[in-house]
Write a protein that holds these residues in place. Sequence first.
Motif, PDB file in Angstrom:
ATOM      1  N   PHE A   1       0.881  -1.157   0.000  1.00 16.79           N
ATOM      2  CA  PHE A   1       0.000   0.000   0.000  1.00 16.79           C
ATOM      3  C   PHE A   1       0.923   1.212   0.000  1.00 16.79           C
ATOM      4  CE2 PHE A   1      -2.695   2.936   2.747  1.00 16.79           C
ATOM      5  CZ  PHE A   1      -3.432   3.403   1.672  1.00 16.79           C
ATOM      6  N   PRO A   2       0.846   2.089  -1.020  1.00 13.88           N
ATOM      7  CA  PRO A   2       1.854   3.141  -1.186  1.00 13.88           C
ATOM      8  C   PRO A   2       2.075   4.005   0.054  1.00 13.88           C
ATOM      9  CG  PRO A   2       0.486   3.001  -3.148  1.00 13.88           C
ATOM     10  CD  PRO A   2      -0.144   2.085  -2.127  1.00 13.88           C
ATOM     11  N   GLU A   3       1.014   4.313   0.785  1.00 13.84           N
ATOM     12  CA  GLU A   3       1.171   5.145   1.971  1.00 13.84           C
ATOM     13  C   GLU A   3       2.010   4.434   3.038  1.00 13.84           C
ATOM     14  OE1 GLU A   3      -1.713   6.730   5.500  1.00 13.84           O
ATOM     15  OE2 GLU A   3      -2.418   7.051   3.441  1.00 13.84           O
ATOM     16  N   ASN A   4       1.843   3.126   3.150  1.00 16.98           N
ATOM     17  CA  ASN A   4       2.637   2.370   4.117  1.00 16.98           C
ATOM     18  C   ASN A   4       4.117   2.433   3.778  1.00 16.98           C
ATOM     19  OD1 ASN A   4       0.298   1.618   5.412  1.00 16.98           O
ATOM     20  ND2 ASN A   4       0.258  -0.463   4.605  1.00 16.98           N
TER      21      ASN A   4
ATOM     22  N   ILE B   1       6.761   2.742  14.090  1.00 14.07           N
ATOM     23  CA  ILE B   1       6.106   2.075  12.965  1.00 14.07           C
ATOM     24  C   ILE B   1       5.489   0.781  13.466  1.00 14.07           C
ATOM     25  CG2 ILE B   1       6.449   0.947  10.728  1.00 14.07           C
ATOM     26  CD1 ILE B   1       6.724   3.934  10.506  1.00 14.07           C
ATOM     27  N   ARG B   2       4.185   0.616  13.242  1.00 14.93           N
ATOM     28  CA  ARG B   2       3.448  -0.589  13.642  1.00 14.93           C
ATOM     29  C   ARG B   2       2.783  -1.153  12.394  1.00 14.93           C
ATOM     30  NH1 ARG B   2       2.337   0.825  19.341  1.00 14.93           N
ATOM     31  NH2 ARG B   2       3.012   2.975  19.608  1.00 14.93           N
ATOM     32  N   LEU B   3       3.396  -2.157  11.828  1.00 18.71           N
ATOM     33  CA  LEU B   3       2.929  -2.738  10.575  1.00 18.71           C
ATOM     34  C   LEU B   3       2.096  -3.976  10.874  1.00 18.71           C
ATOM     35  CD1 LEU B   3       2.987  -2.952   7.454  1.00 18.71           C
ATOM     36  CD2 LEU B   3       5.149  -4.222   7.695  1.00 18.71           C
ATOM     37  N   LEU B   4       0.860  -3.978  10.387  1.00 21.16           N
ATOM     38  CA  LEU B   4      -0.068  -5.077  10.639  1.00 21.16           C
ATOM     39  C   LEU B   4      -0.530  -5.666   9.308  1.00 21.16           C
ATOM     40  CD1 LEU B   4      -1.897  -6.819  12.426  1.00 21.16           C
ATOM     41  CD2 LEU B   4      -3.510  -4.905  12.532  1.00 21.16           C
TER      42      LEU B   4
ATOM     43  N   GLN C   1      -1.663  -3.455   6.075  1.00 18.41           N
ATOM     44  CA  GLN C   1      -1.231  -3.879   4.744  1.00 18.41           C
ATOM     45  C   GLN C   1      -2.126  -5.001   4.236  1.00 18.41           C
ATOM     46  OE1 GLN C   1       1.104  -2.798   2.459  1.00 18.41           O
ATOM     47  NE2 GLN C   1       0.019  -4.321   1.218  1.00 18.41           N
ATOM     48  N   GLY C   2      -2.789  -4.746   3.106  1.00 19.80           N
ATOM     49  CA  GLY C   2      -3.722  -5.707   2.542  1.00 19.80           C
ATOM     50  C   GLY C   2      -3.053  -6.830   1.777  1.00 19.80           C
ATOM     51  N   LEU C   3      -3.791  -7.945   1.653  1.00 18.31           N
ATOM     52  CA  LEU C   3      -3.347  -9.128   0.922  1.00 18.31           C
ATOM     53  C   LEU C   3      -4.387  -9.520  -0.118  1.00 18.31           C
ATOM     54  CD1 LEU C   3      -2.281 -11.487   3.865  1.00 18.31           C
ATOM     55  CD2 LEU C   3      -0.745 -10.122   2.444  1.00 18.31           C
ATOM     56  N   ASP C   4      -3.943 -10.260  -1.113  1.00 20.95           N
ATOM     57  CA  ASP C   4      -4.828 -11.007  -1.991  1.00 20.95           C
ATOM     58  C   ASP C   4      -4.720 -12.462  -1.552  1.00 20.95           C
ATOM     59  OD1 ASP C   4      -6.094 -12.465  -3.963  1.00 20.95           O
ATOM     60  OD2 ASP C   4      -5.266 -11.307  -5.622  1.00 20.95           O
TER      61      ASP C   4
ATOM     62  N   SER D   1      -3.075  -1.852  -1.165  1.00 20.44           N
ATOM     63  CA  SER D   1      -4.284  -1.407  -0.500  1.00 20.44           C
ATOM     64  C   SER D   1      -4.201  -1.778   0.971  1.00 20.44           C
ATOM     65  CB  SER D   1      -5.520  -2.061  -1.135  1.00 20.44           C
ATOM     66  OG  SER D   1      -6.687  -1.790  -0.381  1.00 20.44           O
ATOM     67  N   ARG D   2      -4.977  -1.110   1.796  1.00 22.74           N
ATOM     68  CA  ARG D   2      -5.139  -1.540   3.177  1.00 22.74           C
ATOM     69  C   ARG D   2      -6.058  -2.747   3.276  1.00 22.74           C
ATOM     70  NH1 ARG D   2      -4.436   1.946   7.499  1.00 22.74           N
ATOM     71  NH2 ARG D   2      -6.398   1.220   8.432  1.00 22.74           N
ATOM     72  N   GLU D   3      -6.929  -2.908   2.307  1.00 21.97           N
ATOM     73  CA  GLU D   3      -7.961  -3.950   2.361  1.00 21.97           C
ATOM     74  C   GLU D   3      -7.444  -5.272   1.807  1.00 21.97           C
ATOM     75  OE1 GLU D   3     -10.638  -3.171   3.998  1.00 21.97           O
ATOM     76  OE2 GLU D   3      -9.841  -1.139   4.164  1.00 21.97           O
TER      77      GLU D   3
END
Length: 360
Positions: free
Chosen positions: A22-25, A319-322, A343-346, A355-357
Amino acid sequence: MISSATTPQTSAETPDSEENWFPENLARIMDWLATVTTRPQANEPVAVFDFDNTCIFRDIGQAVFRFQLQRLQYRLIPEQLAAILPRADIQLAGRPLPAIVATLIETYQTLFPLLIFGRNKQALRLPQAELFTTLLLWFTDQARKDDRLGPRFVLPFMAKLLAGFTTDELRFFAIEVVQAAQAEPLVEEWMRTEAPDPIGPIETSFPLGLHLHPEMLALMHRLAAQGVERYVISASAEWLVEGAVRWLGFPIPADHIYGIRVGLDSGEVLTIKDPSGYPVTYREGKAAIIAHFLNDRPLLVAGDADTDYEMLTLPTADIRLLINRRQSGLISSLYTDPRILLQGLDLTNGRFRPSRETIG
């Protein structure tokens, strides 16, 4: 078979370098990295990662557990299995736990005389093999969901099933499992059997496949280049994580990896004993590892599930990456936390998406 060599090698495979952050992350992480190493501080900055479903897609501990079941690759004696199974007179998913425990012990006693002499293929042809493997998988899955047992019982239990192996053998076992799982499709496989009364018919499943997240591998290399110390704290057996980390090329020193431990005999052989003065690396146990074994509090933390909640909410973290696995439970409360980089996954291919989703 488990190799008896002494030095695990790194995978020759070059992971896909495409980054689907996700670009913002990614922007937040890169901005942080540009400034953190210039701050005045007593020690080098520290980053702490969960491993399963954070650095990789899937779980190395569960993958090894599955391969053990499929091959009946055990060395613990029946008395050891009996000692690590719970003895409570309770119902587990509507089935009497004493009957489950008795059936597991009885079937393993039948299989073990063949296993001790390496006649695993012959053991797998016995009718007791299907009952034992399906019931043990079902029991472990249901026990993890049970409030009275839960992960604090199941995680050490899975490690104790490795009793009799040396720590070095487990590092190589992990590599063997990773290599095999990387070639598998990302699907769910079901097992069913008819257990004797009062247990009755049972069915359970396990996921196939496993791969690293190239974005996480690249992030760790960036951190290393900037002088940020990298640690892994995992809820899988520590020696399995060491093997997988080394093979997959993550730049984590072996002494920076913490996972589930059991007591060791001479020769680095696993026992069913609990280690002295060492927590179960689950939830508050992960925070305890950070407090007691790391030189400094982490400025970056990354995780995916309830097991990482206390770690992800440490007050020192910038930084808290989930990783968004659409989990219910405590971790879901962090999905809308503004401090969290979600941080979203497929889920159809187990890859990051920009994406976040999460989809699939």
